[in-house]
Design a protein around this motif. Sequence first.
Motif, short mmCIF file in Angstrom:
data_model
loop_
_atom_site.label_atom_id
_atom_site.label_comp_id
_atom_site.label_asym_id
_atom_site.label_seq_id
_atom_site.Cartn_x
_atom_site.Cartn_y
_atom_site.Cartn_z
N THR A 193 0.85 -1.19 0.00
CA THR A 193 0.00 0.00 0.00
C THR A 193 0.88 1.24 0.00
OG1 THR A 193 -1.87 1.10 1.08
CG2 THR A 193 -0.20 0.17 2.52
N GLY A 194 0.43 2.30 -0.65
CA GLY A 194 1.17 3.55 -0.68
C GLY A 194 0.78 4.44 0.48
N LEU A 195 1.71 5.29 0.91
CA LEU A 195 1.44 6.22 2.00
C LEU A 195 2.12 7.55 1.71
CD1 LEU A 195 0.29 6.67 4.93
CD2 LEU A 195 2.60 6.09 5.74
N TYR A 196 1.32 8.62 1.61
CA TYR A 196 1.88 9.97 1.51
C TYR A 196 2.18 10.41 2.95
CZ TYR A 196 0.34 10.06 -3.34
OH TYR A 196 0.17 9.78 -4.67
N LYS A 220 3.46 15.36 -1.69
CA LYS A 220 3.45 14.44 -2.83
C LYS A 220 4.45 13.31 -2.63
CE LYS A 220 0.75 17.31 -5.18
NZ LYS A 220 -0.67 17.00 -5.45
N ASP A 221 5.24 13.38 -1.58
CA ASP A 221 6.30 12.40 -1.34
C ASP A 221 5.69 11.12 -0.78
OD1 ASP A 221 8.83 11.47 -1.37
OD2 ASP A 221 9.54 12.54 0.39
N ARG A 222 5.85 10.04 -1.51
CA ARG A 222 5.17 8.80 -1.16
C ARG A 222 6.17 7.69 -0.85
NH1 ARG A 222 0.87 5.72 -5.09
NH2 ARG A 222 2.70 5.67 -6.43
N LEU A 223 5.80 6.83 0.07
CA LEU A 223 6.56 5.62 0.33
C LEU A 223 5.63 4.43 0.16
CD1 LEU A 223 5.61 4.60 3.40
CD2 LEU A 223 7.07 6.51 4.08
N MET A 224 6.20 3.25 0.06
CA MET A 224 5.41 2.03 -0.09
C MET A 224 5.63 1.14 1.12
SD MET A 224 4.88 -1.34 -0.87
CE MET A 224 6.59 -1.81 -0.87
N LEU A 225 4.55 0.54 1.61
CA LEU A 225 4.64 -0.36 2.75
C LEU A 225 4.08 -1.73 2.38
CD1 LEU A 225 3.35 2.06 5.52
CD2 LEU A 225 5.66 1.07 5.46
N ARG A 450 -8.64 8.59 1.90
CA ARG A 450 -8.92 8.02 0.57
C ARG A 450 -7.84 8.40 -0.44
NH1 ARG A 450 -14.24 6.20 0.04
NH2 ARG A 450 -15.59 6.73 1.81
N SER A 451 -7.20 9.56 -0.25
CA SER A 451 -6.25 10.06 -1.25
C SER A 451 -5.02 9.16 -1.40
CB SER A 451 -5.80 11.48 -0.87
OG SER A 451 -4.96 11.46 0.27
N HIS A 452 -4.71 8.36 -0.37
CA HIS A 452 -3.55 7.49 -0.45
C HIS A 452 -3.71 6.41 -1.52
CE1 HIS A 452 -1.59 9.14 3.12
NE2 HIS A 452 -2.76 9.14 3.71
N GLU A 453 -4.96 6.07 -1.85
CA GLU A 453 -5.20 5.00 -2.82
C GLU A 453 -5.55 5.53 -4.20
OE1 GLU A 453 -4.53 2.06 -1.97
OE2 GLU A 453 -4.31 2.46 0.17
N GLU A 454 -5.56 6.84 -4.39
CA GLU A 454 -5.94 7.40 -5.68
C GLU A 454 -4.82 7.20 -6.71
OE1 GLU A 454 -6.78 11.47 -4.89
OE2 GLU A 454 -8.71 11.06 -3.91
#
Length: 542
Positions: A193-196, A220-225, A450-454
């Motif tokens: 899953t992504g996480l801003y 806008k900086d995202r990481l993945m978990l 919700r924006s984390h999954e867009e």
Amino acid sequence: MPGKRPLNAAVIPGAKRERKAITLDIKLEVLRRFEVGEKLSQIAKALGLAVSTVATIRDNKEKIKANSQIATPLRASRLTRHRSAVMETMERLLHVWLEDQSQRNVPLSVTIIQEKAKSLFDDLQRERGGSSQTEKFSASKGWFVRFKERHFLPHFNMDGTAPGNKGVYPEVLRSIIEEGKYTPQQVFNVDETGLYWKRMPEGMFISVEEKAEPGFKPSKDRLMLLLGGNAAGDFKLKPLLVYHLENPRSLKGYSKPNLPVIWRSNKKAWATRSIFQEWFIYFFCPAVEKYCAQNHLTNKALLILDSAPCHPVNLGDLSDNVRVEYLHDSAADSVQPMGQGITSIFKAHYVKRTFEHILEATDGEDTATIRGFWRNYSIMDAVDNVAVAWEELRPATMNSVWKKIWPECVHFQSVSQTDNIAQLQQNIVTLAKNVAFEGAVEADVDQLLRSHEEDLSNEELMQLEQEPVGEGESEEVPPALRQLTTGELSAAFSHFEAGLQVLTSNTPDAEWKVQVSRAINDAINCYRELYEERQRRSKQLS
């Protein structure tokens, strides 16, 4: 003699292998692909050349371009004609978007891809003042076919979708569990899953002020978990975190093995096959073995995965004690346990913990202001808060999400009260108001979660072209890689290429060839990048 088989290089020891001629147009195509940002290994695969050959062409760039200038006018115009910068950028960003969709296992069609390409092209033209330009782009099916060839996307069929996964359905999975006599403690599921990590609700002044500032936005900086655990709910795996930097400044002085997450890096903060395979061998299998020993269980486990591109198909062959089963595409989204609210609940806990962190840092005398704290909120702070948020999830919640795929193992029919999304949103709003965000409302918090999954928007894709600010990379290099010389790396690549040639030449199935080639190249890509960096430094020193 009649009937005697002709001799050739394959049966005469020491015979010279016929050299493959590399024409000027092929060399110019290699250079064009380098200029638009393609990697050395991608170009080699796309054009059917050896990686060493592509590297040699790159190193002789000036000489090749000079030769193209003295070619006949007709030939030179045909070989050196380039598409517009807008078109090149659009295709590069579209490729990033496709990879992001693939990472999240989103089904695509030619029509969807065409619409995205057209909107990206139009937005890029507007951004670059292209309203007066006459270049038109219709995103035709012919363009899509050529786009696939240019960017080496064989995993998309002509209808734009990835080949169907021959995975199992839930009813088959239950028979596998019964046959293997797995207990709920021995059955696991994980999902990405992504996480801003530095994003605030829209209406809060920090978010509003950030939008007014020029340049790259931290939000806008995202990481993945990678999150997961067992069906019993009593064992949560240590999160795997993938960030776009290997050594951000805020991690200086920290020992990565002692972090509360497994830290890995990828330029686009995605999980790759090589990262996932390393996690499986060196983290998942040992964690399962330790857990089984502590709970007096047989050392065996069943790992259930969806068919995301980053999940290697050969995982089951890498362990004698862990069986791996992939859910059928049509069933994965609707039944996969980690997709039944776990990631959403985790992100709500993360946002809640972030506001608690702000309150702790700004409450009292001689403390930082909210703006000051948020300006210095780093990826290391995010790592700590990820660990706290993950720890917050209750066993009842982790067990309850298995009811669709394995209802017999579920003892808690609903999530724990402390993990209720609605309650968490109310808690976040209360905390926000305590921190002086008086305008906080639940609708903004809901939109944030919700924006984390867009999907990545066109604006976000264009901003990926820019270098993020605030979290520079230190010059620290992993010591294990530092010991390798360019000679050793070059020799290793030769062995890999020879082995890959043996595997692919004896494999009639084209799809298998592609999968094998991609898996091997993904696995050694970090060493290729190290090799290229060493060569660049060597040239600079000379």
